[in-house]
Write an enzyme that holds these catalytic residues in place. Structure first.
Site, PDB file in Angstrom:
ATOM      1  N   SER A 135       1.105  -1.253  -0.110  1.00 32.00           N
ATOM      2  CA  SER A 135      -0.206   0.174   0.205  1.00 32.00           C
ATOM      3  C   SER A 135       1.169   1.778   0.230  1.00 32.00           C
ATOM      4  O   SER A 135       2.063   1.400  -0.674  1.00 32.00           O
ATOM      5  CB  SER A 135      -0.589  -0.646   1.147  1.00 32.00           C
ATOM      6  OG  SER A 135      -1.544   1.047   0.881  1.00 32.00           O
ATOM      7  N   TYR A 149      -4.346   8.390  -6.508  1.00 34.03           N
ATOM      8  CA  TYR A 149      -3.419   6.943  -6.146  1.00 34.03           C
ATOM      9  C   TYR A 149      -3.877   6.831  -4.591  1.00 34.03           C
ATOM     10  O   TYR A 149      -3.677   6.210  -4.486  1.00 34.03           O
ATOM     11  CB  TYR A 149      -1.718   8.301  -5.936  1.00 34.03           C
ATOM     12  CG  TYR A 149      -1.017   6.866  -6.063  1.00 34.03           C
ATOM     13  CD1 TYR A 149      -0.824   6.055  -6.550  1.00 34.03           C
ATOM     14  CD2 TYR A 149      -0.249   7.268  -4.353  1.00 34.03           C
ATOM     15  CE1 TYR A 149       0.343   4.681  -6.026  1.00 34.03           C
ATOM     16  CE2 TYR A 149       0.890   6.285  -3.559  1.00 34.03           C
ATOM     17  CZ  TYR A 149       0.693   5.166  -4.164  1.00 34.03           C
ATOM     18  OH  TYR A 149       1.110   4.414  -3.677  1.00 34.03           O
ATOM     19  N   LYS A 153      -5.365   3.314  -3.768  1.00 37.07           N
ATOM     20  CA  LYS A 153      -4.645   2.494  -2.087  1.00 37.07           C
ATOM     21  C   LYS A 153      -5.618   2.275  -0.950  1.00 37.07           C
ATOM     22  O   LYS A 153      -5.330   1.388  -0.175  1.00 37.07           O
ATOM     23  CB  LYS A 153      -3.102   3.174  -1.217  1.00 37.07           C
ATOM     24  CG  LYS A 153      -2.495   2.946  -2.435  1.00 37.07           C
ATOM     25  CD  LYS A 153      -1.281   2.103  -2.615  1.00 37.07           C
ATOM     26  CE  LYS A 153      -0.539   1.995  -3.703  1.00 37.07           C
ATOM     27  NZ  LYS A 153       0.351   0.577  -3.997  1.00 37.07           N
TER      28      LYS A 153
END
Length: 279
Positions: A135, A149, A153
């Site tokens: 992650s 982004y 995650k």
């Protein structure tokens, strides 16, 4: 007992260092990446009895299944899955096209799902396995200039927590690995992507954020080789953590997030509890 690793994104960065650390520990590695020639160059000189390089685009389910089948045919089992493949889509949300959004999720989220789905049947059959999902601190705290982004995650973290409870009965442990800033090519032009539609209202902030990330390229504090060795340690633990923060900066971000969540929860707890049905 030596382990068989299946690692995505092995040609550089954390994936490459994890593969090297696993090989140094006496384990065997299925090293995958989009560019087979680059993989073969990186791992030149390592015998096929302990290394199997394979071309793999994690966003292609057919290619994923073929790679997992090849790994099982070669080594007979997969003990550790390291889901590392991914890239950073930076930029402000409104300046990123819908196509770029889909591509970011196709690799960082659905690619991870594809590989995990293909590997799990073998691990269930073995009644054992370790899954390490890479992650980021961006999976704990969303930040301007990386909202998409971070969204990927956050998805990886929620998926991993739920999956861990589903597969524990089969002796399979799942660990979320949240690195801070590590000195890899993550922020390099060869990896990172920025928004593709400039909006005047965001011009100053967009420029400020791009300069912030550019200034940290290859200046990060984290040592990817050390993280590779730590990943091998995590894979060897009888009771690995559900979440592991990598790097002092990641620890600081997590502590700050915990403190912020607690403070906000405490401040609004009466209002929160007031939404229950009266009994």
């Amino acid at each position: 007992m030596s382990k068989i690793w299946f690692i995505t994104g092995s040609s550089r960065g954390i994936g490459y260092q994890a593969a090297q650390a696993a090989l140094a520990a006496g384990d065997s590695v299925v090293a995958t990446g989009r560019n087979l020639a680059a993989l073969q160059k990186q791992f030149a000189g390592i015998g096929s009895e302990r290394l199997l390089p394979l071309a793999l685009d994690v966003a292609d389910p057919t290619q994923v299944q073929a790679a997992v089948d090849a790994a099982l045919a070669h080594f007979g089992r997969i003990d550790v899955l390291l889901n590392n493949a991914g890239y950073g889509q930076l930029g402000l949300f409104e300046e990123i096209s819908a196509v770029a959004v889909q591509q970011q999720f196709a690799t960082n989220v659905f690619g991870l799902y594809n590989v995990t789905r293909a590997v799990l049947p073998a691990m269930r059959h073995q009644r054992s396995g370790r899954i390490l999902n890479i992650s980021s601190v961006g999976g704990i705290r969303g930040v301007a200039g990386a909202s998409l982004y971070c969204a990927t995650k956050f998805a990886v973290e929620g998926f991993s927590e739920g999956l861990a409870d589903e597969v524990a009965q089969f002796g399979i442990a799942v660990t979320i690995v949240g690195p801070g800033y590590f000195r890899t090519d993550f922020l390099d032009a060869s990896s990172i992507r920025h928004g593709d539609a400039a909006i005047a209202d965001y011009a100053a902030l967009s420029q400020q954020l791009r300069e912030f990330f550019d200034a940290r390229n290859h200046q990060q504090a984290g040592d990817p080789a050390e993280l590779g060795r730590v990943l091998v340690q995590l894979a060897q633990m009888d009771s690995p953590p559900r979440r592991f923060s990598a790097g002092s900066d990641a620890v600081a971000v997590l502590r700050d997030k915990i403190a912020h969540l607690k403070a906000e929860l405490d401040a609004f707890e009466p209002l929160s509890r007031g939404t229950d049905l009266a009994v």
